[in-house]
Design a protein around this motif. Structure first.
Motif, PDB file in Angstrom:
ATOM      1  N   ASP A 104       0.583  -1.218   0.137  1.00 21.07           N
ATOM      2  CA  ASP A 104       0.072  -0.165   0.052  1.00 21.07           C
ATOM      3  C   ASP A 104       0.887   1.151  -0.052  1.00 21.07           C
ATOM      4  OD1 ASP A 104      -2.267  -1.411  -0.141  1.00 21.07           O
ATOM      5  OD2 ASP A 104      -2.683  -1.556   1.977  1.00 21.07           O
ATOM      6  N   LYS A 105       1.729   1.382   0.836  1.00 21.42           N
ATOM      7  CA  LYS A 105       2.835   2.463   0.718  1.00 21.42           C
ATOM      8  C   LYS A 105       3.478   2.585  -0.435  1.00 21.42           C
ATOM      9  CE  LYS A 105       6.633   4.285   3.463  1.00 21.42           C
ATOM     10  NZ  LYS A 105       7.761   4.019   4.629  1.00 21.42           N
ATOM     11  N   HIS A 106       3.920   1.496  -0.979  1.00 21.22           N
ATOM     12  CA  HIS A 106       4.488   1.484  -2.560  1.00 21.22           C
ATOM     13  C   HIS A 106       3.751   2.196  -3.311  1.00 21.22           C
ATOM     14  CE1 HIS A 106       7.236   0.346  -5.875  1.00 21.22           C
ATOM     15  NE2 HIS A 106       5.892  -0.193  -6.151  1.00 21.22           N
ATOM     16  N   MET A 107       2.174   1.699  -3.507  1.00 23.20           N
ATOM     17  CA  MET A 107       1.444   2.398  -4.462  1.00 23.20           C
ATOM     18  C   MET A 107       0.752   3.927  -4.277  1.00 23.20           C
ATOM     19  SD  MET A 107      -0.949  -0.897  -4.776  1.00 23.20           S
ATOM     20  CE  MET A 107      -2.229  -0.391  -5.784  1.00 23.20           C
ATOM     21  N   ARG A 108       1.012   4.058  -2.845  1.00 23.02           N
ATOM     22  CA  ARG A 108       0.222   5.496  -2.517  1.00 23.02           C
ATOM     23  C   ARG A 108       1.290   6.595  -2.541  1.00 23.02           C
ATOM     24  NH1 ARG A 108      -2.952   3.558   2.735  1.00 23.02           N
ATOM     25  NH2 ARG A 108      -4.655   2.110   1.763  1.00 23.02           N
ATOM     26  N   LYS A 111       5.287  10.582  -5.257  1.00 24.85           N
ATOM     27  CA  LYS A 111       6.839  10.660  -6.043  1.00 24.85           C
ATOM     28  C   LYS A 111       7.327   9.371  -6.218  1.00 24.85           C
ATOM     29  CE  LYS A 111       7.704  15.399  -4.624  1.00 24.85           C
ATOM     30  NZ  LYS A 111       8.552  16.504  -4.147  1.00 24.85           N
ATOM     31  N   GLY A 112       6.733   8.242  -5.618  1.00 23.70           N
ATOM     32  CA  GLY A 112       7.343   6.868  -5.862  1.00 23.70           C
ATOM     33  C   GLY A 112       7.284   6.335  -7.190  1.00 23.70           C
ATOM     34  N   VAL A 113       8.189   5.167  -7.314  1.00 22.61           N
ATOM     35  CA  VAL A 113       8.450   4.631  -8.585  1.00 22.61           C
ATOM     36  C   VAL A 113       7.147   3.975  -9.316  1.00 22.61           C
ATOM     37  CG1 VAL A 113       9.770   2.819  -9.669  1.00 22.61           C
ATOM     38  CG2 VAL A 113      10.695   4.205  -7.833  1.00 22.61           C
ATOM     39  N   HIS A 114       6.221   3.241  -8.239  1.00 18.37           N
ATOM     40  CA  HIS A 114       4.950   2.891  -8.997  1.00 18.37           C
ATOM     41  C   HIS A 114       4.121   3.769  -9.648  1.00 18.37           C
ATOM     42  CE1 HIS A 114       1.633  -0.029  -8.984  1.00 18.37           C
ATOM     43  NE2 HIS A 114       0.938   1.215  -8.748  1.00 18.37           N
ATOM     44  N   ARG A 115       4.177   5.022  -9.142  1.00 17.15           N
ATOM     45  CA  ARG A 115       3.352   6.156  -9.654  1.00 17.15           C
ATOM     46  C   ARG A 115       3.743   6.449 -11.068  1.00 17.15           C
ATOM     47  NH1 ARG A 115      -0.844   9.342  -7.581  1.00 17.15           N
ATOM     48  NH2 ARG A 115      -1.057   7.474  -5.946  1.00 17.15           N
ATOM     49  N   LYS A 120       4.003   6.506 -17.049  1.00 16.04           N
ATOM     50  CA  LYS A 120       4.669   6.257 -18.298  1.00 16.04           C
ATOM     51  C   LYS A 120       3.978   5.135 -18.930  1.00 16.04           C
ATOM     52  CE  LYS A 120       9.330   7.276 -16.771  1.00 16.04           C
ATOM     53  NZ  LYS A 120      10.487   6.853 -16.499  1.00 16.04           N
ATOM     54  N   PHE A 121       3.279   4.259 -18.277  1.00 17.71           N
ATOM     55  CA  PHE A 121       2.495   3.140 -18.833  1.00 17.71           C
ATOM     56  C   PHE A 121       1.373   3.805 -19.714  1.00 17.71           C
ATOM     57  CE2 PHE A 121      -1.133   0.062 -18.542  1.00 17.71           C
ATOM     58  CZ  PHE A 121      -0.631  -0.941 -19.784  1.00 17.71           C
ATOM     59  N   ASN A 122       0.590   4.656 -19.190  1.00 18.72           N
ATOM     60  CA  ASN A 122      -0.558   5.233 -19.565  1.00 18.72           C
ATOM     61  C   ASN A 122      -0.102   6.051 -20.755  1.00 18.72           C
ATOM     62  OD1 ASN A 122      -2.060   4.041 -17.513  1.00 18.72           O
ATOM     63  ND2 ASN A 122      -2.015   5.943 -16.347  1.00 18.72           N
ATOM     64  N   LEU A 123       0.888   6.925 -20.700  1.00 14.10           N
ATOM     65  CA  LEU A 123       1.288   7.492 -22.040  1.00 14.10           C
ATOM     66  C   LEU A 123       1.595   6.712 -23.173  1.00 14.10           C
ATOM     67  CD1 LEU A 123       3.547  10.364 -20.335  1.00 14.10           C
ATOM     68  CD2 LEU A 123       1.445  10.700 -21.546  1.00 14.10           C
ATOM     69  N   PHE A 124       2.446   5.534 -22.766  1.00  4.32           N
ATOM     70  CA  PHE A 124       3.027   4.517 -23.943  1.00  4.32           C
ATOM     71  C   PHE A 124       1.669   3.927 -24.498  1.00  4.32           C
ATOM     72  CE2 PHE A 124       4.079   0.147 -25.211  1.00  4.32           C
ATOM     73  CZ  PHE A 124       5.320   0.351 -25.852  1.00  4.32           C
ATOM     74  N   LEU A 125       0.649   3.534 -23.825  1.00  3.08           N
ATOM     75  CA  LEU A 125      -0.642   3.194 -24.499  1.00  3.08           C
ATOM     76  C   LEU A 125      -1.266   4.131 -25.476  1.00  3.08           C
ATOM     77  CD1 LEU A 125      -2.102   0.872 -21.715  1.00  3.08           C
ATOM     78  CD2 LEU A 125      -0.695   0.341 -23.700  1.00  3.08           C
TER      79      LEU A 125
END
Length: 749
Positions: A104-108, A111-115, A120-125
């Motif tokens: 949960d901490k990783h996702m929320r 400025k984290g890597v997950h966000r 980048k994934f959304n822009l790639f699509l």
């Protein structure tokens, strides 16, 4: 340095896909969706690919989707190792499971890597964010024409796949009169529709005609993946059984076919084809790896398997190193059932080879087939004489005419591995006896066939003997009863309780023949046939003289002793014993418990104690607490079933399952319905797998013997699972096609 105008531009549409570098001497694309490993732990870092291929690899993984195995039983253990951040999710693997809040901490983290990765994934699509879109601008009209061309190509491929035909032609040049099914169908469509003619073939840009072999293969793959996805969605996170077998194709490559048996949302038992995999050898470990890889590609887990169905080969059913044992190490409740139809065929082969008189009979049949089936001319003689006999019988009124009557018959050689082949051969010999005899006599008098006179005269004399007629009719009766059983066992929806009852019916019929069927068989079948065809019937009290065999190898006995005791009773006893030996699983505790679920005669065989014992075979599904709940539910269940008139006339477990879903009573008895589904998952026969191999001989024939493994699998999936294939829409295919690779035209779908 030459410019773009100095380079040759392909005219077949092959440049519609933006090319990528190809490492080494391999002609296949390294980013082919089906060549990328589905398991994240086996993937190469994207940075290790060529810089020009990295976007293509990313699109390949996007097209494959997330690796989320349905309801996988992950092993649990206590971890106390302290771990730090870093590349846990892409390299070393995440191990800090004792910190349930870590994910949960990783996702929320804003400025984290997950966000950042998500953005980048959304822009790639987003097709508008592609650099190709920025450099190569297309007008709305160009996009409309591109979409239309792609739609027409997809529709042509759909028809070709549905019929199991080849899409490509041997010669696809402009001068060719037959450019292959795909191009000819597209050209025909253009000739008959002006809207199509405006955007395809010669009226399309030379580098974007959507007709290249690579484009065809991509569309076929999209259809196959979408078809399989419908099957996987139908299974969901539920349990299933596997049916597998291997066979060589026309290119002498060993192919492993895998089918799944499951209960769908409506309570029906379904058997679906999942795919074929080329295996280098048939060792059990190789087969297990191939099955595991195929299941993983479709997000299916070995831990969800609750049944296995194979033939009786040692590499399949071995107790220590067989495929059955290897699967059970992953899923202990994946109980193995030897294919019933295969066991029945082994019974018939054992009788055909074990009894001396039956062995002699099938030897004569083999010689007869080699004499008559050696040339087309002799087959034509059979057709001519058979036709004349039918016409004469119609004139005399001995037979009736009508649709489906008096069909042409052939003589096929019985095979040990072809189910029902012995019965069909004997049936046709008895039905066409007079025709066969006339052909042999005609051949025996024709001097042009002098080289075969020895065989012809010998087999002609043999088929006119009482020994041959007697054994032919005995085999016809016995194989006729077992053929009904064989046909019933091959039904996809057949359940194991009904299958075992059918075996008992066949055994009961044979027992009746043994106890009270001798006189009826001898007089009404054998003697009447001999009188009709003027064959001498021996005196039952005279000494038996074997025909075509040395009398020194036979005991001194009367004709009655030999034909009744040694042949008639001997063959029936042998089949009865073989049925007991081959189907000894009826004595297994598991199947004894299953029979207590039988709904026939208002659940006359119901036994709560046996059903509770059955639940203990599935400890992962029924804990001690669940067993207590099941006990109460079973009491309510049986009372409800016997009071509700809608459940009075049920004949099988499959009908019970469907009725429980229709009446929504499965919601009231969830534990009982779960137990019923586990019973229905147990496979009966591998007929579905055998049908795959029959389809494979049609799809990959001598003219298409260079089909690669992936294209063969895609064509088989769409050809066999037609009902699921027809659910696939053009939009489904178009979306996947766009995501497979960088396209010159980006569509917002």
């Amino acid at each position: 340095m030459p410019g773009p105008q100095d380079q040759d531009i392909p005219t077949d549409g092959s440049s519609e896909r933006i090319p990528s570098s190809v490492p080494g001497s391999e002609s296949e694309r390294i980013y082919d969706v089906d060549r990328l490993p589905h398991d994240p732990g086996k993937r190469m870092p994207i940075s290790s690919y060529d810089v020009n291929d990295q976007d293509a690899v990313r699109r390949g993984f996007v097209a494959k989707g997330p690796c989320q195995t349905y309801a996988h039983a992950f092993p649990t253990k206590i971890l106390s190792v302290k771990t730090k951040g870093g590349d846990a999710f892409v390299k070393a693997g995440f191990r800090n499971w004792r910190r349930y809040d870590a994910l949960d901490k990783h996702m929320r983290s804003i400025k984290g890597v997950h966000r950042k990765a998500q953005e980048k994934f959304n822009l790639f699509l987003n097709p508008n964010a592609s650099i190709v879109t920025s450099v190569v601008k297309q007008t709305k009209d160009e996009k409309r024409q591109y979409k239309a061309r792609l739609t027409y190509s997809i529709q042509c491929i759909r028809l070709i796949l549905r019929q199991g035909l080849a899409s490509r032609g041997h010669d696809e040049s402009e001068e060719s009169l037959n450019k292959g099914n795909f191009l000819e169908l597209l050209a025909w469509l253009a000739e008959n529709n002006k809207e199509v003619w405006k955007v395809v073939l010669k009226n399309a840009p030379k580098n974007c005609q959507m007709t290249a072999h690579e484009i065809q293969s991509d569309i076929i793959n999209c259809f196959a993946k979408a078809t399989t996805n419908y099957i996987i969605e139908d299974i969901g996170a539920d349990y299933y059984s596997i049916l597998a077998d291997e066979s060589s194709d026309v290119s002498h490559k060993e192919q492993l076919a895998l089918c799944l048996r499951y209960v769908d949302k409506e309570g029906r038992v379904c058997e679906r084809f999942l795919g074929v995999v080329h295996v280098a050898d048939t060792a059990s470990l190789s087969l297990k790896k191939a099955i595991e890889s195929l299941l993983m590609d479709h997000s299916l887990s070995l831990s969800q398997i609750r049944g296995q169905g194979y033939d009786g080969a040692s590499n399949m059913k071995g107790e220590i190193n067989g495929l059955k044992a290897l699967i059970m190490t992953e899923s202990p409740c994946a109980y193995y059932i030897h294919c019933f139809a295969h066991q029945l065929q082994l019974v018939l082969v054992a009788v055909a080879k074990g009894n001396a008189d039956c062995g002699w009979f099938f030897d004569q049949v083999s010689i007869l087939l080699s004499v008559i089936g050696v040339s087309c001319k002799r087959h034509e003689m059979i057709r001519g004489i058979r036709t004349q006999e039918i016409l004469e019988a119609l004139e005399l009124g001995d037979i009736e005419s009508g649709k489906g009557l008096n069909q042409e018959m052939g003589l096929s050689r019985p095979g040990d591995t072809r189910w029902g082949s012995h019965y069909k051969t004997v049936l046709h010999i008895v039905s066409m006896y007079s025709t066969i005899l006339k052909v042999l006599i005609k051949l025996g008098k024709d001097r042009s066939h002098k080289d075969d006179w020895g065989k012809i005269h010998a087999v002609c004399e043999a088929i006119e003997s009482f020994d041959f007629i007697f054994i032919a009719h005995l085999m016809l009766v016995i194989l006729g009863y077992t053929d009904d059983l064989c046909q019933s066992l091959q039904r996809k929806e057949q359940d194991i309780v009904n299958a075992m009852s059918l075996v008992q019916v066949a055994k009961g019929r044979l027992q009746h023949m043994r106890d009270a069927g001798w006189e009826e068989f001898l007089q009404e079948k054998v003697t009447s046939f001999c009188m009709k065809h003027r064959i001498k019937v021996p005196d039952p009290n005279r000494k038996y003289r074997p025909f075509g065999r040395d009398k020194r190898f036979y005991f001194k006995q009367t004709n009655d002793d030999h034909f009744r005791r040694e042949v008639y009773l001997g063959v029936i006893d042998t089949i009865h014993q073989e049925l007991d030996n081959r189907f000894d699983k009826v004595n297994m505790q598991l199947l004894l418990c299953i029979s207590a679920f039988n709904p026939i005669n208002s659940f006359a065989s119901y036994d709560k104690e046996q059903l509770m014992k059955l639940a203990t075979f599935y400890p992962k599904e029924f804990s001690s607490t669940d067993l207590t709940r099941l006990s109460f539910q079973l009491d309510n269940f049986i009372d409800d079933m016997r009071l509700d008139g809608r459940f009075n006339d049920l004949k099988s477990l499959g009908e019970l399952s469907v009725k429980l879903v229709e009446t929504k009573k499965r919601l009231n008895y969830k534990m009982v319905y779960l137990l019923l589904k586990l019973v229905l998952l147990l496979p009966v026969a591998t007929a579905s797998v055998e049908r795959v191999f029959s389809a494979m001989t049609f799809v990959k024939n001598k003219l298409r013997n260079r089909l690669d493994d992936q294209l063969l699998n895609d064509c088989l999936v769409t050809f066999i699972e037609r009902d699921m294939f027809l659910k696939v829409t053009v939009l489904d295919v178009m979306k996947r096609f766009q995501n497979m690779a960088d396209r010159l035209v980006k569509l917002n779908l």
